[in-house]
Design a protein around this motif. Structure first.
Motif, PDB file in Angstrom:
ATOM      1  N   ALA A 193     -19.290   7.254  23.601  1.00 22.68           N
ATOM      2  CA  ALA A 193     -20.425   8.136  24.510  1.00 22.68           C
ATOM      3  C   ALA A 193     -21.139   8.946  23.251  1.00 22.68           C
ATOM      4  CB  ALA A 193     -20.073   8.766  25.515  1.00 22.68           C
ATOM      5  N   ASN A 198     -24.888   9.072  21.937  1.00 22.99           N
ATOM      6  CA  ASN A 198     -25.542  10.224  22.055  1.00 22.99           C
ATOM      7  C   ASN A 198     -26.381  10.388  20.816  1.00 22.99           C
ATOM      8  OD1 ASN A 198     -25.799  10.888  24.632  1.00 22.99           O
ATOM      9  ND2 ASN A 198     -24.012  12.072  24.843  1.00 22.99           N
ATOM     10  N   GLN A 232     -13.796   6.066  25.457  1.00 21.68           N
ATOM     11  CA  GLN A 232     -15.191   6.003  26.125  1.00 21.68           C
ATOM     12  C   GLN A 232     -15.769   7.260  25.646  1.00 21.68           C
ATOM     13  OE1 GLN A 232     -14.310   6.305  30.292  1.00 21.68           O
ATOM     14  NE2 GLN A 232     -14.541   3.872  30.502  1.00 21.68           N
TER      15      GLN A 232
END
Lengths: 252, 70, 222
Positions: free
Chosen positions: C14, C18, C10
Motif C-alpha cells: 500500500a 501510494n 499489505q
C-alpha cells in the motif's frame, strides 16, 4: 580443540601476546625479505622468454597470493567474532583489512608494471587482474563500512558480516571472471604457458612469500595493538601499562 | 651475480624502469604502512597518558578543594 | 502469526503504491539510461545489438541501487522497523517479505518494460527471451543481496555510496553470467548453463541472505 585460543579473547592477553610476537615476526620478515629480494634481483638468471622483467614476480606473486589469504583470514576472524562474540576477533579483522588492501594494491600495481612490457598495455582485462580488482573493492567496502559507524562495536559486527558475504562470493567471482575472460579473450593477449619454474628461481620466491607473510603478521599485530589501546584506553590494565612505561622512561 | 656492472643492473636488460618501479612502489607502500602504524601507536600512547595525567590532576584538585572546605 | 505477515505485506504494498511518483522514478531512470546509449554510441543496429544486453543489465543494477533505499530506510526512520523486530515474528521472514515487496515494486515493472527496451536496442527474439529469463532469475537475487547491504547501512547517516561499494562485488558475477546468456542466445547457442548458474546463485541467496540481513538489522539497530 580451540581451548588454547579462548584466553586470548581477553584484550589484555591478546595485547601482550601480539606485543611479544611482533618483534619475532618483524625480525623474520627482514631476514627473509631482504635476502630473498636481493637474491631475486641480483643472482637469479634472467628468464629465457621474458628477460629481466620476470623479476617482478618476486614481489607480485607473494602480494597476489597473500592478498587472497589475508581476506580469508579476515573472514575467519569475523566468523570467530560472530560465533563466539569476541570483540578481539573483530579488532583483529579490522587490523588486517588495510594490510590486505595494500597487498592487493601492490599486486595490481606490479601486475600493471609487468603487463606493460609483456602485453604492451598497463591494464588488460585479464581474469586474475580483474578478480584482484574486485578483491580491492571488497576490502574497500569492509574498511568503509567500519569507518561509517561511530560505535566501533557495531562497526566491527557490520564489517564482519560484509567480510563473510565477500568470502562466500570470492570463489564465485573467481570462476565467473575466469569464464568471462575465456569468452572474451582477445587475440592480442598471448597467454604464457606456465612453465615449471626452475629451482634457482623458486627459492627466492618462496623466501619472499614467507617474508611477506611475516610482514602481514607483524603489521596485523601492530595494528591490532593500536586498536586495542584505542578501544580499551579507560581500562585499568592500560593505565597500569602506561604507568610502567612512564616509570621506565623516567628511570632511563 | 647476474649483472657485471651497476649500469646493467639498473638497466635490467631494458626492463629497468618497470622492475625498479614495481619494487620501489611496493616497498614504499609497505614502508608507509609500517610508519603509519608506528605513528598511530605513538600518538595513542601520548594522548592516553595525557588524559590519565589530567584525570590524576583533577582528582588531586578535588581532594585539595575538599580538604580546604573542611 | 501469518496474520501479521499478511499485514506487513499489505502495508508495504500500500505504501509503495501510494507514492506513485516514487514508484515511477526508477523506471524513468532506466528508460533514460537506455535511451542515452544509442545517442552516445550511434544508432547502428549491429552496435546496439552488441552492447544491448550489457546496457540493459547495467541499467537494471543502477535502478536497483536507486530503489534500494526504500527497503528499510523509511521504516527505520519512523520507527516501525523496530516495532516489527520486536513483534516476535522471526526477523528473517520479515526481511524475506520486504525483499519480495521490493522485487514486486522495483523489478516487476522493469520486466514488463523490458520488451520496449529490447525493441530500442534491436535485440532479436531469442536474445530477448534469454534476457527476459536472466532478468527473471537475476533480479530477485539483486533484491535479496541488496537487502543485506541496506540492512548493514540502515543506521548510517553518512556515505550514500556505501551500499553501492558493498553490493557491486556481489553483482559482478551475476552480470557476467546474465550477459553471457544473452550473447549465447545471439549466437543461437544453448544458454541453459548460464541460467542454471544464476538459478543456483538465486537459491543460495534465498537460503542465506534473509538470515544475513536479519543479523545485519539486529547489529545496526542498537
Amino acid at each position: 580443540m580451540f581451548k588454547w585460543l579462548h584466553p586470548y579473547a581477553k584484550t589484555q592477553a591478546a595485547y601482550s601476546l601480539s606485543q611479544r610476537l611482533t618483534p619475532w615476526f618483524a625480525g623474520i620478515c627482514v631476514l627473509l625479505l631482504v635476502p630473498g629480494t636481493l637474491w631475486g634481483l641480483l643472482f637469479t638468471p634472467a628468464d629465457y622468454q621474458q628477460g629481466d622483467s620476470f623479476r617482478i614476480i618476486y614481489i607480485h606473486v607473494p602480494a597476489a597470493m597473500l592478498s587472497m589469504s589475508t581476506y580469508v583470514a579476515m573472514a575467519v576472524a569475523a566468523l570467530v567474532g560472530i560465533v563466539w562474540q569476541w570483540r578481539t576477533a573483530f579488532m583483529a579483522m579490522i587490523a588486517m583489512a588495510p594490510v590486505g588492501a595494500v597487498m592487493t594494491f601492490i599486486a595490481l600495481f606490479t601486475g600493471a608494471a609487468w603487463g606493460k612490457p609483456m602485453w604492451g598495455a598497463w591494464w588488460v582485462w585479464d581474469a586474475r587482474l580483474t578478480s584482484e580488482l574486485i578483491l580491492l573493492f571488497l576490502y574497500c567496502g569492509v574498511i568503509a563500512l567500519y569507518s561509517a559507524f561511530d560505535d566501533k562495536q557495531q562497526a566491527g559486527k557490520a564489517a564482519g558480516i560484509m567480510a563473510l558475504v565477500g568470502v562466500v562470493n570470492i570463489p564465485v567471482i573467481h570462476f565467473s571472471v575466469q569464464w568471462w575472460n575465456t569468452l572474451h579473450q582477445g587475440a592480442t593477449i598471448t597467454k604464457f604457458d606456465k612453465p615449471s619454474i626452475a629451482t634457482e628461481m623458486l627459492w627466492p620466491l618462496l623466501m619472499n612469500i614467507a617474508g611477506m607473510m611475516m610482514f602481514i603478521a607483524a603489521l596485523t599485530c601492530m595494528r591490532l595493538n593500536n586498536e586495542i589501546l584505542r578501544r580499551e584506553q579507560h581500562r585499568p590494565w592500560v593505565s597500569a601499562l602506561l604507568h610502567d612505561r612512564r616509570e621506565n622512561q623516567n628511570a632511563v | 651475480m647476474q649483472f657485471d656492472s651497476l649500469s646493467s643492473l639498473i638497466a635490467m636488460g631494458g626492463y629497468g624502469f618497470y622492475v625498479w618501479l614495481s619494487f620501489g612502489v611496493s616497498f614504499l607502500v609497505m614502508g608507509l604502512l609500517v610508519i603509519a602504524a608506528k605513528a598511530e601507536r605513538r600518538n595513542l600512547l601520548k594522548t592516553i597518558s595525557k588524559n590519565q595525567q589530567r584525570q590524576v590532576r583533577i582528582q588531586k584538585a578535588r581532594q585539595n578543594g575538599q580538604s580546604a572546605q573542611e | 502469526m501469518s496474520q501479521l505477515i499478511k499485514g506487513v505485506l499489505q502495508r508495504d504494498l500500500a505504501i509503495a503504491f501510494n507514492q506513485k511518483g516514487e514508484l515511477a522514478q526508477p523506471l524513468l531512470f532506466l528508460l533514460i539510461v537506455v535511451t542515452l546509449f544509442p545517442i552516445a554510441v550511434g544508432p547502428a543496429p549491429e552496435t546496439l545489438q552488441r552492447i544491448g544486453p550489457g546496457v540493459i543489465w547495467v541499467a537494471a543494477i543502477l535502478t536497483a541501487l536507486l530503489g534500494m533505499e526504500r527497503l528499510f530506510k523509511q521504516d527505520y526512520l519512523d520507527g516501525s522497523l523496530e516495532q516489527l523486530l520486536l513483534s516476535g515474528v522471526p526477523v528473517f521472514q520479515i526481511v524475506a517479505l520486504k525483499s519480495v515487496v521490493h522485487w514486486l515494486v522495483c523489478f516487476l515493472p522493469l520486466l514488463i518494460l523490458s520488451p520496449l527496451l529490447a525493441l530500442f536496442l534491436h535485440l532479436s527474439m531469442p536474445m530477448y527471451l534469454a534476457l527476459f529469463l536472466s532478468l527473471l532469475l537475476g533480479t530477485p537475487l539483486l533484491s535479496l543481496v541488496g537487502a543485506i547491504a541496506m540492512g548493514l547501512t540502515v543506521g548510517v547517516q553518512k556515505g550514500a555510496l556505501l551500499p553501492l561499494l558493498l553490493m557491486v562485488p556481489v553483482f559482478i558475477p551475476l552480470l557476467i553470467f546474465a550477459t553471457s546468456a544473452v550473447e549465447s542466445a545471439a549466437l543461437h547457442l544453448s544458454y541453459a548453463p548460464q541460467l542454471a548458474i544464476i538459478g543456483a546463485m538465486l537459491l543460495c541467496a534465498l537460503a542465506l541472505a534473509p538470515f544475513a540481513t536479519a543479523y545485519a538489522l539486529k547489529v545496526s539497530q542498537h
